[in-house]
Motif scaffolding. Structure first.
Motif, PDB file in Angstrom:
ATOM      1  N   HIS A   1      42.212  33.265  34.240  1.00 21.89           N
ATOM      2  CA  HIS A   1      42.892  34.564  34.355  1.00 21.89           C
ATOM      3  C   HIS A   1      41.959  35.725  34.016  1.00 21.89           C
ATOM      4  O   HIS A   1      42.334  36.658  33.306  1.00 21.89           O
ATOM      5  CB  HIS A   1      44.131  34.618  33.447  1.00 21.89           C
ATOM      6  CG  HIS A   1      45.079  33.476  33.675  1.00 21.89           C
ATOM      7  ND1 HIS A   1      45.833  33.356  34.826  1.00 21.89           N
ATOM      8  CD2 HIS A   1      45.385  32.395  32.908  1.00 21.89           C
ATOM      9  CE1 HIS A   1      46.568  32.260  34.752  1.00 21.89           C
ATOM     10  NE2 HIS A   1      46.317  31.647  33.603  1.00 21.89           N
ATOM     11  N   GLU A   2      40.730  35.657  34.541  1.00 22.58           N
ATOM     12  CA  GLU A   2      39.743  36.686  34.227  1.00 22.58           C
ATOM     13  C   GLU A   2      39.926  37.937  35.095  1.00 22.58           C
ATOM     14  O   GLU A   2      39.467  39.007  34.712  1.00 22.58           O
ATOM     15  CB  GLU A   2      38.328  36.136  34.407  1.00 22.58           C
ATOM     16  CG  GLU A   2      37.960  35.085  33.372  1.00 22.58           C
ATOM     17  CD  GLU A   2      36.558  34.554  33.573  1.00 22.58           C
ATOM     18  OE1 GLU A   2      35.823  35.081  34.411  1.00 22.58           O
ATOM     19  OE2 GLU A   2      36.212  33.581  32.876  1.00 22.58           O
ATOM     20  N   SER A   3      40.543  37.790  36.256  1.00 21.86           N
ATOM     21  CA  SER A   3      40.688  38.943  37.143  1.00 21.86           C
ATOM     22  C   SER A   3      42.095  38.965  37.732  1.00 21.86           C
ATOM     23  O   SER A   3      42.312  38.501  38.855  1.00 21.86           O
ATOM     24  CB  SER A   3      39.641  38.872  38.254  1.00 21.86           C
ATOM     25  OG  SER A   3      39.799  39.937  39.146  1.00 21.86           O
ATOM     26  N   PRO A   4      43.050  39.510  37.013  1.00 19.54           N
ATOM     27  CA  PRO A   4      44.421  39.536  37.534  1.00 19.54           C
ATOM     28  C   PRO A   4      44.575  40.408  38.781  1.00 19.54           C
ATOM     29  O   PRO A   4      45.451  40.180  39.608  1.00 19.54           O
ATOM     30  CB  PRO A   4      45.239  40.119  36.386  1.00 19.54           C
ATOM     31  CG  PRO A   4      44.363  40.161  35.202  1.00 19.54           C
ATOM     32  CD  PRO A   4      42.955  40.041  35.662  1.00 19.54           C
ATOM     33  N   SER A   5      43.712  41.410  38.943  1.00 18.50           N
ATOM     34  CA  SER A   5      43.823  42.297  40.104  1.00 18.50           C
ATOM     35  C   SER A   5      43.234  41.680  41.370  1.00 18.50           C
ATOM     36  O   SER A   5      43.504  42.153  42.465  1.00 18.50           O
ATOM     37  CB  SER A   5      43.116  43.625  39.818  1.00 18.50           C
ATOM     38  OG  SER A   5      41.728  43.408  39.657  1.00 18.50           O
ATOM     39  N   GLY A   6      42.420  40.644  41.232  1.00 16.23           N
ATOM     40  CA  GLY A   6      41.822  39.982  42.400  1.00 16.23           C
ATOM     41  C   GLY A   6      40.549  40.639  42.890  1.00 16.23           C
ATOM     42  O   GLY A   6      40.089  40.373  43.996  1.00 16.23           O
ATOM     43  N   ALA A   7      39.962  41.495  42.089  1.00 20.10           N
ATOM     44  CA  ALA A   7      38.736  42.201  42.489  1.00 20.10           C
ATOM     45  C   ALA A   7      37.565  41.244  42.645  1.00 20.10           C
ATOM     46  O   ALA A   7      36.719  41.412  43.530  1.00 20.10           O
ATOM     47  CB  ALA A   7      38.403  43.286  41.477  1.00 20.10           C
ATOM     48  N   VAL A   8      37.508  40.227  41.785  1.00 21.97           N
ATOM     49  CA  VAL A   8      36.406  39.263  41.859  1.00 21.97           C
ATOM     50  C   VAL A   8      36.487  38.477  43.166  1.00 21.97           C
ATOM     51  O   VAL A   8      35.482  38.259  43.853  1.00 21.97           O
ATOM     52  CB  VAL A   8      36.429  38.311  40.642  1.00 21.97           C
ATOM     53  CG1 VAL A   8      35.382  37.225  40.777  1.00 21.97           C
ATOM     54  CG2 VAL A   8      36.207  39.089  39.369  1.00 21.97           C
ATOM     55  N   GLY A   9      37.697  38.081  43.544  1.00 19.59           N
ATOM     56  CA  GLY A   9      37.872  37.345  44.796  1.00 19.59           C
ATOM     57  C   GLY A   9      37.535  38.183  46.011  1.00 19.59           C
ATOM     58  O   GLY A   9      36.917  37.688  46.963  1.00 19.59           O
ATOM     59  N   ASP A  10      37.909  39.455  45.989  1.00 20.61           N
ATOM     60  CA  ASP A  10      37.568  40.355  47.095  1.00 20.61           C
ATOM     61  C   ASP A  10      36.056  40.546  47.202  1.00 20.61           C
ATOM     62  O   ASP A  10      35.494  40.586  48.295  1.00 20.61           O
ATOM     63  CB  ASP A  10      38.248  41.714  46.910  1.00 20.61           C
ATOM     64  CG  ASP A  10      39.761  41.622  47.078  1.00 20.61           C
ATOM     65  OD1 ASP A  10      40.228  40.668  47.746  1.00 20.61           O
ATOM     66  OD2 ASP A  10      40.464  42.507  46.539  1.00 20.61           O
ATOM     67  N   GLY A  11      35.415  40.646  46.052  1.00 24.90           N
ATOM     68  CA  GLY A  11      33.951  40.779  46.054  1.00 24.90           C
ATOM     69  C   GLY A  11      33.268  39.536  46.605  1.00 24.90           C
ATOM     70  O   GLY A  11      32.297  39.628  47.361  1.00 24.90           O
ATOM     71  N   MET A  12      33.796  38.361  46.222  1.00 24.16           N
ATOM     72  CA  MET A  12      33.222  37.108  46.732  1.00 24.16           C
ATOM     73  C   MET A  12      33.422  36.988  48.236  1.00 24.16           C
ATOM     74  O   MET A  12      32.542  36.526  48.954  1.00 24.16           O
ATOM     75  CB  MET A  12      33.844  35.912  46.014  1.00 24.16           C
ATOM     76  CG  MET A  12      33.366  35.714  44.611  1.00 24.16           C
ATOM     77  SD  MET A  12      34.042  34.202  43.921  1.00 24.16           S
ATOM     78  CE  MET A  12      33.475  34.324  42.254  1.00 24.16           C
ATOM     79  N   ARG A  13      34.595  37.405  48.722  1.00 27.32           N
ATOM     80  CA  ARG A  13      34.859  37.337  50.163  1.00 27.32           C
ATOM     81  C   ARG A  13      33.900  38.248  50.926  1.00 27.32           C
ATOM     82  O   ARG A  13      33.344  37.867  51.964  1.00 27.32           O
ATOM     83  CB  ARG A  13      36.296  37.727  50.447  1.00 27.32           C
ATOM     84  CG  ARG A  13      36.621  37.654  51.912  1.00 27.32           C
ATOM     85  CD  ARG A  13      38.026  38.059  52.193  1.00 27.32           C
ATOM     86  NE  ARG A  13      38.242  38.058  53.619  1.00 27.32           N
ATOM     87  CZ  ARG A  13      39.348  37.674  54.197  1.00 27.32           C
ATOM     88  NH1 ARG A  13      40.362  37.257  53.469  1.00 27.32           N
ATOM     89  NH2 ARG A  13      39.470  37.719  55.490  1.00 27.32           N
ATOM     90  N   ALA A  14      33.687  39.461  50.404  1.00 25.02           N
ATOM     91  CA  ALA A  14      32.756  40.389  51.055  1.00 25.02           C
ATOM     92  C   ALA A  14      31.344  39.823  51.059  1.00 25.02           C
ATOM     93  O   ALA A  14      30.616  39.936  52.049  1.00 25.02           O
ATOM     94  CB  ALA A  14      32.792  41.735  50.344  1.00 25.02           C
ATOM     95  N   GLU A  15      30.977  39.163  49.963  1.00 28.00           N
ATOM     96  CA  GLU A  15      29.643  38.559  49.867  1.00 28.00           C
ATOM     97  C   GLU A  15      29.481  37.414  50.866  1.00 28.00           C
ATOM     98  O   GLU A  15      28.440  37.283  51.515  1.00 28.00           O
ATOM     99  CB  GLU A  15      29.435  38.051  48.441  1.00 28.00           C
ATOM    100  CG  GLU A  15      28.031  37.588  48.140  1.00 28.00           C
ATOM    101  CD  GLU A  15      27.865  37.179  46.690  1.00 28.00           C
ATOM    102  OE1 GLU A  15      26.986  36.341  46.427  1.00 28.00           O
ATOM    103  OE2 GLU A  15      28.613  37.682  45.835  1.00 28.00           O
ATOM    104  N   ILE A  16      30.528  36.594  51.025  1.00 26.16           N
ATOM    105  CA  ILE A  16      30.491  35.500  51.999  1.00 26.16           C
ATOM    106  C   ILE A  16      30.342  36.051  53.413  1.00 26.16           C
ATOM    107  O   ILE A  16      29.522  35.566  54.204  1.00 26.16           O
ATOM    108  CB  ILE A  16      31.768  34.632  51.893  1.00 26.16           C
ATOM    109  CG1 ILE A  16      31.743  33.800  50.618  1.00 26.16           C
ATOM    110  CG2 ILE A  16      31.906  33.713  53.095  1.00 26.16           C
ATOM    111  CD1 ILE A  16      33.037  33.070  50.350  1.00 26.16           C
ATOM    112  N   GLU A  17      31.129  37.077  53.751  1.00 26.82           N
ATOM    113  CA  GLU A  17      31.051  37.654  55.096  1.00 26.82           C
ATOM    114  C   GLU A  17      29.675  38.251  55.368  1.00 26.82           C
ATOM    115  O   GLU A  17      29.129  38.111  56.459  1.00 26.82           O
ATOM    116  CB  GLU A  17      32.143  38.707  55.270  1.00 26.82           C
ATOM    117  CG  GLU A  17      33.534  38.107  55.346  1.00 26.82           C
ATOM    118  CD  GLU A  17      34.622  39.164  55.358  1.00 26.82           C
ATOM    119  OE1 GLU A  17      34.308  40.367  55.194  1.00 26.82           O
ATOM    120  OE2 GLU A  17      35.793  38.780  55.537  1.00 26.82           O
TER     121      GLU A  17
END
Length: 87
Positions: free
Chosen positions: A26-42
């Motif tokens: 539960h380190e990122s409840p807003s989902g910012a880390v996941g959005d950053g990872m998705r942008a990095e993958i793309e």
């Protein structure tokens, strides 16, 4: 094509495992880390699809040591004799 799919699968799998750890703790409840990872993958997938840069052929550098004078020998003497005797 097969190589690109393999690299993409490894990249997505690595980021998924990191995202699962972030979600578990539960380190990122807003989902910012996941959005950053998705942008990095793309971004990385776009880079993998680009053609490789054209390689330029570079000329050899000038030798550091000066050219040495060739030593004589039987072959050289015979060669010089044939050249100068025909003139």
């Amino acid at each position: 094509m097969q190589d690109l799919r393999r690299k993409a699968a490894r990249l997505v799998a690595a980021k998924c495992s990191l995202a699962a750890r972030v979600d578990n703790f539960h380190e990122s409840p807003s989902g910012a880390v996941g959005d950053g990872m998705r942008a990095e993958i793309e971004q990385k997938l776009d880079k993998l699809q680009e053609p490789p840069p054209v390689k330029q052929i570079k000329p050899l550098a000038a030798p550091i040591d000066p050219a040495r004078k060739k030593r004589g020998g039987r072959r050289l003497v015979i060669h010089l004799v044939t050249i100068y005797s025909t003139q």
